[in-house]
Design a protein around this motif. Structure first.
Motif, PDB file in Angstrom:
ATOM      1  N   ALA A   1     -16.565  -0.027  10.311  1.00 12.56           N
ATOM      2  CA  ALA A   1     -16.723  -1.386  10.825  1.00 12.56           C
ATOM      3  C   ALA A   1     -15.616  -2.291  10.306  1.00 12.56           C
ATOM      4  O   ALA A   1     -15.236  -3.256  10.971  1.00 12.56           O
ATOM      5  CB  ALA A   1     -18.076  -1.954  10.421  1.00 12.56           C
ATOM      6  N   ALA A   2     -15.097  -1.992   9.115  1.00 13.86           N
ATOM      7  CA  ALA A   2     -14.048  -2.822   8.521  1.00 13.86           C
ATOM      8  C   ALA A   2     -13.268  -1.984   7.518  1.00 13.86           C
ATOM      9  O   ALA A   2     -13.767  -0.977   6.989  1.00 13.86           O
ATOM     10  CB  ALA A   2     -14.643  -4.049   7.842  1.00 13.86           C
ATOM     11  N   PHE A   3     -12.044  -2.427   7.273  1.00  8.32           N
ATOM     12  CA  PHE A   3     -11.175  -1.730   6.319  1.00  8.32           C
ATOM     13  C   PHE A   3     -10.217  -2.755   5.732  1.00  8.32           C
ATOM     14  O   PHE A   3      -9.726  -3.634   6.434  1.00  8.32           O
ATOM     15  CB  PHE A   3     -10.388  -0.619   7.026  1.00  8.32           C
ATOM     16  CG  PHE A   3      -9.551   0.235   6.116  1.00  8.32           C
ATOM     17  CD1 PHE A   3     -10.122   1.293   5.421  1.00  8.32           C
ATOM     18  CD2 PHE A   3      -8.195  -0.015   5.947  1.00  8.32           C
ATOM     19  CE1 PHE A   3      -9.350   2.085   4.588  1.00  8.32           C
ATOM     20  CE2 PHE A   3      -7.417   0.768   5.115  1.00  8.32           C
ATOM     21  CZ  PHE A   3      -7.998   1.826   4.435  1.00  8.32           C
ATOM     22  N   ARG A   4      -9.962  -2.625   4.438  1.00  6.92           N
ATOM     23  CA  ARG A   4      -9.042  -3.523   3.742  1.00  6.92           C
ATOM     24  C   ARG A   4      -8.156  -2.674   2.839  1.00  6.92           C
ATOM     25  O   ARG A   4      -8.629  -1.720   2.200  1.00  6.92           O
ATOM     26  CB  ARG A   4      -9.830  -4.533   2.911  1.00  6.92           C
ATOM     27  CG  ARG A   4      -8.967  -5.521   2.120  1.00  6.92           C
ATOM     28  CD  ARG A   4      -9.821  -6.276   1.116  1.00  6.92           C
ATOM     29  NE  ARG A   4     -10.848  -7.063   1.757  1.00  6.92           N
ATOM     30  CZ  ARG A   4     -10.711  -8.352   2.097  1.00  6.92           C
ATOM     31  NH1 ARG A   4      -9.575  -8.978   1.822  1.00  6.92           N
ATOM     32  NH2 ARG A   4     -11.697  -8.997   2.678  1.00  6.92           N
ATOM     33  N   PHE A   5      -6.860  -3.018   2.765  1.00  4.75           N
ATOM     34  CA  PHE A   5      -5.965  -2.273   1.877  1.00  4.75           C
ATOM     35  C   PHE A   5      -4.952  -3.210   1.244  1.00  4.75           C
ATOM     36  O   PHE A   5      -4.630  -4.276   1.787  1.00  4.75           O
ATOM     37  CB  PHE A   5      -5.254  -1.142   2.630  1.00  4.75           C
ATOM     38  CG  PHE A   5      -4.270  -1.591   3.685  1.00  4.75           C
ATOM     39  CD1 PHE A   5      -2.913  -1.688   3.411  1.00  4.75           C
ATOM     40  CD2 PHE A   5      -4.701  -1.897   4.972  1.00  4.75           C
ATOM     41  CE1 PHE A   5      -2.010  -2.093   4.379  1.00  4.75           C
ATOM     42  CE2 PHE A   5      -3.799  -2.299   5.957  1.00  4.75           C
ATOM     43  CZ  PHE A   5      -2.450  -2.390   5.649  1.00  4.75           C
ATOM     44  N   ARG A   6      -4.435  -2.788   0.084  1.00  4.42           N
ATOM     45  CA  ARG A   6      -3.426  -3.569  -0.637  1.00  4.42           C
ATOM     46  C   ARG A   6      -2.426  -2.613  -1.267  1.00  4.42           C
ATOM     47  O   ARG A   6      -2.812  -1.677  -1.989  1.00  4.42           O
ATOM     48  CB  ARG A   6      -4.069  -4.448  -1.707  1.00  4.42           C
ATOM     49  CG  ARG A   6      -3.081  -5.372  -2.434  1.00  4.42           C
ATOM     50  CD  ARG A   6      -3.810  -6.375  -3.314  1.00  4.42           C
ATOM     51  NE  ARG A   6      -4.436  -5.729  -4.448  1.00  4.42           N
ATOM     52  CZ  ARG A   6      -3.826  -5.542  -5.629  1.00  4.42           C
ATOM     53  NH1 ARG A   6      -2.575  -5.944  -5.805  1.00  4.42           N
ATOM     54  NH2 ARG A   6      -4.474  -4.966  -6.624  1.00  4.42           N
ATOM     55  N   ALA A   7      -1.149  -2.818  -0.987  1.00  2.00           N
ATOM     56  CA  ALA A   7      -0.096  -2.010  -1.584  1.00  2.00           C
ATOM     57  C   ALA A   7       0.226  -2.538  -2.974  1.00  2.00           C
ATOM     58  O   ALA A   7       0.337  -3.752  -3.179  1.00  2.00           O
ATOM     59  CB  ALA A   7       1.150  -2.045  -0.704  1.00  2.00           C
ATOM     60  N   THR A   8       0.385  -1.639  -3.941  1.00  2.00           N
ATOM     61  CA  THR A   8       0.651  -2.043  -5.318  1.00  2.00           C
ATOM     62  C   THR A   8       1.957  -1.476  -5.861  1.00  2.00           C
ATOM     63  O   THR A   8       2.481  -1.989  -6.843  1.00  2.00           O
ATOM     64  CB  THR A   8      -0.506  -1.605  -6.238  1.00  2.00           C
ATOM     65  OG1 THR A   8      -0.767  -0.213  -6.040  1.00  2.00           O
ATOM     66  CG2 THR A   8      -1.781  -2.382  -5.917  1.00  2.00           C
ATOM     67  N   ALA A   9       2.477  -0.418  -5.257  1.00  2.00           N
ATOM     68  CA  ALA A   9       3.755   0.172  -5.678  1.00  2.00           C
ATOM     69  C   ALA A   9       4.281   1.028  -4.527  1.00  2.00           C
ATOM     70  O   ALA A   9       3.492   1.634  -3.795  1.00  2.00           O
ATOM     71  CB  ALA A   9       3.601   1.018  -6.941  1.00  2.00           C
ATOM     72  N   PRO A  10       5.592   1.101  -4.352  1.00  2.00           N
ATOM     73  CA  PRO A  10       6.133   1.918  -3.258  1.00  2.00           C
ATOM     74  C   PRO A  10       6.020   3.409  -3.543  1.00  2.00           C
ATOM     75  O   PRO A  10       6.007   3.848  -4.704  1.00  2.00           O
ATOM     76  CB  PRO A  10       7.600   1.478  -3.176  1.00  2.00           C
ATOM     77  CG  PRO A  10       7.919   0.962  -4.534  1.00  2.00           C
ATOM     78  CD  PRO A  10       6.653   0.367  -5.068  1.00  2.00           C
ATOM     79  N   LEU A  11       5.954   4.174  -2.460  1.00  2.00           N
ATOM     80  CA  LEU A  11       6.044   5.628  -2.507  1.00  2.00           C
ATOM     81  C   LEU A  11       7.318   6.006  -1.764  1.00  2.00           C
ATOM     82  O   LEU A  11       7.670   5.375  -0.765  1.00  2.00           O
ATOM     83  CB  LEU A  11       4.831   6.282  -1.844  1.00  2.00           C
ATOM     84  CG  LEU A  11       4.808   7.817  -1.870  1.00  2.00           C
ATOM     85  CD1 LEU A  11       4.364   8.315  -3.238  1.00  2.00           C
ATOM     86  CD2 LEU A  11       3.901   8.364  -0.775  1.00  2.00           C
ATOM     87  N   PHE A  12       8.001   7.059  -2.247  1.00  2.00           N
ATOM     88  CA  PHE A  12       9.294   7.413  -1.679  1.00  2.00           C
ATOM     89  C   PHE A  12       9.238   8.787  -1.014  1.00  2.00           C
ATOM     90  O   PHE A  12       8.414   9.638  -1.369  1.00  2.00           O
ATOM     91  CB  PHE A  12      10.369   7.374  -2.757  1.00  2.00           C
ATOM     92  CG  PHE A  12      10.466   6.033  -3.432  1.00  2.00           C
ATOM     93  CD1 PHE A  12      11.042   4.964  -2.774  1.00  2.00           C
ATOM     94  CD2 PHE A  12       9.934   5.826  -4.690  1.00  2.00           C
ATOM     95  CE1 PHE A  12      11.110   3.708  -3.365  1.00  2.00           C
ATOM     96  CE2 PHE A  12       9.983   4.582  -5.295  1.00  2.00           C
ATOM     97  CZ  PHE A  12      10.577   3.517  -4.624  1.00  2.00           C
ATOM     98  N   ALA A  13      10.110   8.976  -0.046  1.00  2.00           N
ATOM     99  CA  ALA A  13      10.163  10.240   0.692  1.00  2.00           C
ATOM    100  C   ALA A  13      10.309  11.401  -0.270  1.00  2.00           C
ATOM    101  O   ALA A  13      11.094  11.364  -1.217  1.00  2.00           O
ATOM    102  CB  ALA A  13      11.327  10.216   1.671  1.00  2.00           C
ATOM    103  N   GLY A  14       9.539  12.468  -0.017  1.00  2.00           N
ATOM    104  CA  GLY A  14       9.578  13.666  -0.843  1.00  2.00           C
ATOM    105  C   GLY A  14       8.605  13.653  -1.992  1.00  2.00           C
ATOM    106  O   GLY A  14       8.322  14.716  -2.565  1.00  2.00           O
ATOM    107  N   GLU A  15       8.080  12.487  -2.370  1.00  2.00           N
ATOM    108  CA  GLU A  15       7.113  12.439  -3.467  1.00  2.00           C
ATOM    109  C   GLU A  15       5.735  12.901  -2.979  1.00  2.00           C
ATOM    110  O   GLU A  15       5.314  12.559  -1.877  1.00  2.00           O
ATOM    111  CB  GLU A  15       6.991  11.021  -4.023  1.00  2.00           C
ATOM    112  CG  GLU A  15       8.197  10.540  -4.786  1.00  2.00           C
ATOM    113  CD  GLU A  15       7.922   9.255  -5.533  1.00  2.00           C
ATOM    114  OE1 GLU A  15       8.192   9.205  -6.741  1.00  2.00           O
ATOM    115  OE2 GLU A  15       7.431   8.297  -4.898  1.00  2.00           O
TER     116      GLU A  15
END
Length: 258
Positions: free
Chosen positions: A213-227
Motif C-alpha cells: 500500500a505504501a513504501f518509503r526509502f532513504r539513501a544514506t551512502a552510495p553503492l558503486f558498480a561491481g560492489e
C-alpha cells in the motif's frame, strides 16, 4: 504504457519467467521506465540531467544532484497497454548548511492516473550540493544492521547501469561515465542508481509480505558498480541495503495492502 519497455526492464533486472504483458498490472515502481520528459542537448546541464531553472526545479547554485529518497502510495495498479498521465508539482524547496557545506532540498510530487482514476502518488526527495572542490569532508556513512532474517545479494555491473539509465531516460553521467565520476563528482567509480536499489527492496518486500500500500526509502551512502550489496529484511519488516564493507546504503519501510 508500452509493454515492450516492461519486457526490457524484466530482462535488465534478471527476472525469471515471462514479462508482464498488455492488460496486466505493471509491477510496483516500474513506472520509472515510462513518462519520459526528453530535453534537447542544449537544455541539459554538464551532468547530463535537464538543466535546473527551466522547469519545475529552481536554480539554487548547487550543481551536484542526488536522489536522496522518496515515498509512494499505491492505490490501483497501472495497467500495461492503457494510456496514463502524470501530473507533477514542485512541493517544497529549502536550503541549509550541512557539515559538508551548503545543501538544497527539493521535493517533487507526482500523481499517476489511468482512465480518470488515481493509481499512484510518488514523492521524490532530491538534494543539490556544492562542487566537490568546495565541500568539506562529511561524516562517515553509518553501519548497517546484521540481524536480517532474509538476505539477497547482488552486484550491478556497468552494462546493467547503462541499460537501466536507458530505460529510465536518465542521462546523469555518474551512472555511465567513470571519468566524470572521478574527476568531477569525486566518486571512485560508477554510482548505482538509488531507484534501482529501491526497486530491489520493493521486490523483496513484495515477495515476503505481499502487495504494498505504501513504501518509503532513504539513501544514506552510495553503492558503486561491481560492489556486492546485500538487500535485507528484518523480522519486523524493516528493510535496508548493506554495502560490502558494512556501510548502510539505503533504508526502507513497506506497508502492505489490507
Amino acid at each position: 504504457m508500452d509493454p515492450a519497455r516492461a519486457a526490457a526492464l524484466h530482462a535488465t533486472l534478471g527476472r525469471m519467467g515471462p514479462p508482464p504483458a498488455e492488460g496486466q498490472a505493471l509491477p510496483p515502481f516500474w513506472h520509472h521506465i515510462h513518462f519520459w520528459a526528453p530535453q534537447p542537448p542544449e537544455a541539459l546541464g554538464r551532468d547530463g540531467h535537464p538543466r535546473v531553472g527551466q522547469g519545475l526545479i529552481p536554480e539554487l547554485g548547487l550543481p551536484q544532484r542526488m536522489w536522496a529518497g522518496g515515498r509512494l502510495e499505491f492505490h490501483h495498479p497501472l495497467v500495461l497497454g492503457t494510456p496514463a498521465e502524470r501530473i507533477s508539482v514542485l512541493e517544497a524547496v529549502s536550503e541549509k548548511q550541512g557539515r559538508s557545506g551548503r545543501l538544497g532540498f527539493v521535493t517533487l510530487r507526482h500523481e499517476f492516473r489511468q482512465e480518470g482514476r488515481l493509481c499512484l502518488v510518488e514523492w521524490q526527495d532530491l538534494v543539490y550540493r556544492e562542487p566537490v572542490q568546495a565541500r568539506r569532508a562529511g561524516p562517515p556513512p553509518p553501519q548497517a544492521p546484521r540481524d536480517e532474517v532474509t538476505r539477497i545479494e547482488r552486484a550491478f555491473d556497468a552494462v546493467t547501469l547503462f541499460r537501466y539509465s536507458a530505460l529510465t531516460f536518465n542521462g546523469h553521467r555518474i551512472h555511465y561515465d567513470a571519468d566524470y565520476c572521478r574527476e568531477v563528482e569525486g566518486y571512485p567509480g560508477l554510482v548505482v542508481h538509488g531507484p534501482l536499489l529501491a526497486q530491489m527492496l520493493i521486490d523483496l518486500a513484495s515477495r515476503e509480505a505481499g502487495p504494498l500500500a505504501a513504501f518509503r526509502f532513504r539513501a544514506t551512502a552510495p553503492l558503486f558498480a561491481g560492489e556486492r550489496v546485500a538487500f535485507c529484511r528484518a523480522a519486523d519488516g524493516g528493510l535496508w541495503a548493506r554495502g560490502p564493507d558494512g556501510r548502510l546504503c539505503m533504508t526502507a519501510e513497506a506497508v502492505t495492502a489490507a
